[in-house]
Design an enzyme around this catalytic site. Structure first.
Site, PDB file in Angstrom:
ATOM      1  N   ASP A   5       0.862  -1.187   0.000  1.00 52.81           N
ATOM      2  CA  ASP A   5       0.000   0.000   0.000  1.00 52.81           C
ATOM      3  C   ASP A   5       0.895   1.233   0.000  1.00 52.81           C
ATOM      4  OD1 ASP A   5      -1.758   2.191   0.920  1.00 52.81           O
ATOM      5  OD2 ASP A   5      -3.223   0.598   1.216  1.00 52.81           O
ATOM      6  N   ILE A   6       0.584   2.171  -0.860  1.00 51.46           N
ATOM      7  CA  ILE A   6       1.420   3.359  -1.014  1.00 51.46           C
ATOM      8  C   ILE A   6       1.306   4.296   0.205  1.00 51.46           C
ATOM      9  CG2 ILE A   6      -0.171   4.925  -2.242  1.00 51.46           C
ATOM     10  CD1 ILE A   6       3.455   4.141  -3.266  1.00 51.46           C
ATOM     11  N   HIS A  10     -10.114  -5.595  -2.821  1.00 48.80           N
ATOM     12  CA  HIS A  10      -8.771  -5.822  -2.292  1.00 48.80           C
ATOM     13  C   HIS A  10      -8.843  -6.111  -0.806  1.00 48.80           C
ATOM     14  CE1 HIS A  10      -9.723  -1.519  -2.294  1.00 48.80           C
ATOM     15  NE2 HIS A  10      -9.069  -1.442  -1.154  1.00 48.80           N
TER      16      HIS A  10
HETATM   17  P1  5GP Z   1      -9.902   1.291   0.383  1.00 50.38           P
HETATM   18  O1  5GP Z   1     -10.505   1.268  -1.014  1.00 50.38           O
HETATM   19  O2  5GP Z   1      -9.744  -0.086   0.970  1.00 50.38           O
HETATM   20  O3  5GP Z   1     -10.639   2.229   1.293  1.00 50.38           O
HETATM   21  O4  5GP Z   1      -8.432   1.913   0.275  1.00 50.38           O
HETATM   22  C1  5GP Z   1      -7.646   1.757  -0.863  1.00 50.38           C
HETATM   23  C2  5GP Z   1      -6.193   1.621  -0.460  1.00 50.38           C
HETATM   24  O5  5GP Z   1      -5.443   1.604  -1.649  1.00 50.38           O
HETATM   25  C3  5GP Z   1      -5.655   2.760   0.405  1.00 50.38           C
HETATM   26  O6  5GP Z   1      -5.049   2.227   1.580  1.00 50.38           O
HETATM   27  C4  5GP Z   1      -4.646   3.466  -0.490  1.00 50.38           C
HETATM   28  O7  5GP Z   1      -3.507   3.943   0.193  1.00 50.38           O
HETATM   29  C5  5GP Z   1      -4.280   2.401  -1.498  1.00 50.38           C
HETATM   30  N1  5GP Z   1      -3.961   2.949  -2.811  1.00 50.38           N
HETATM   31  C6  5GP Z   1      -4.716   3.798  -3.525  1.00 50.38           C
HETATM   32  N2  5GP Z   1      -4.119   4.096  -4.698  1.00 50.38           N
HETATM   33  C7  5GP Z   1      -2.951   3.397  -4.708  1.00 50.38           C
HETATM   34  C8  5GP Z   1      -1.894   3.290  -5.654  1.00 50.38           C
HETATM   35  O8  5GP Z   1      -1.890   3.891  -6.725  1.00 50.38           O
HETATM   36  N3  5GP Z   1      -0.854   2.474  -5.330  1.00 50.38           N
HETATM   37  C9  5GP Z   1      -0.824   1.778  -4.151  1.00 50.38           C
HETATM   38  N4  5GP Z   1       0.243   0.991  -3.938  1.00 50.38           N
HETATM   39  N5  5GP Z   1      -1.804   1.865  -3.234  1.00 50.38           N
HETATM   40  C10 5GP Z   1      -2.855   2.664  -3.513  1.00 50.38           C
END
Ligand code: 5GP
Length: 132
Positions: free
Chosen positions: A29-30, A93
């Site tokens: 996660d970034i 995810h």
């Molecule tokens: P959620 O959809 O579960 O609320 O969060 C999405 C997760 O994806 C977040 O923790 C965010 O930091 C991560 N994320 C979003 N865009 C990117 C990206 O481009 N690269 C990476 N490695 N992680 C991402």
């Protein structure tokens, strides 16, 4: 339009890859809550985790288990926690998060860590080695 995660899987957007098989892709996660915070994503684009068909979802849990075991070998932690939110990116995810101090480590309201490229690369490589 392809999701950002599909573009990561396709290599159009860079990521710190941790593991991959025919069905899944795991990468750091970034915006990690803890060093080693990893996302497990199905290559098939499905928005909501619980819309994934049973057979693939079973495999996703087994892939996540293998990935969590690899994370445990690299990050000193009590155990690896698993959570699903999915409100930001519409591509299912699983978050795998090393729990170091306690349940507060999995609180998404916490400030995210700022890691250097070198730190991300080092962790991803180490988890990848432990995964293989
Ligand atoms: P959620 O959809 O579960 O609320 O969060 C999405 C997760 O994806 C977040 O923790 C965010 O930091 C991560 N994320 C979003 N865009 C990117 C990206 O481009 N690269 C990476 N490695 N992680 C991402």
């Amino acid at each position: 339009m392809a999701t950002i995660f599909s573009r990561i899987i396709a290599g159009e957007i860079p990521s710190y890859k941790v593991a991959e098989d025919d069905n899944f892709f795991a990468f750091l996660d970034i915006n990690p809550l803890i060093k080693g915070h990893t996302l497990v994503v199905p290559k098939k684009e499905v928005d909501y985790l619980f819309d994934i068909d049973d057979a693939l979802l079973e495999k996703m849990m087994v892939f996540s288990k293998r990935t969590a075991k690899a994370i445990e070998k690299v990050v000193k932690c009590q155990r690896v926690g698993l959570t699903v939110i999915g409100l930001e990116v519409p591509h299912a995810h699983i978050h795998l998060i090393p729990i170091i101090t306690g349940m507060q480590d999995m609180n998404f309201a916490n400030p995210k860590l700022k890691l250097t490229k070198e730190e991300f690369e080092e962790i991803a490589l180490a988890i990848n080695k432990a995964w293989r």
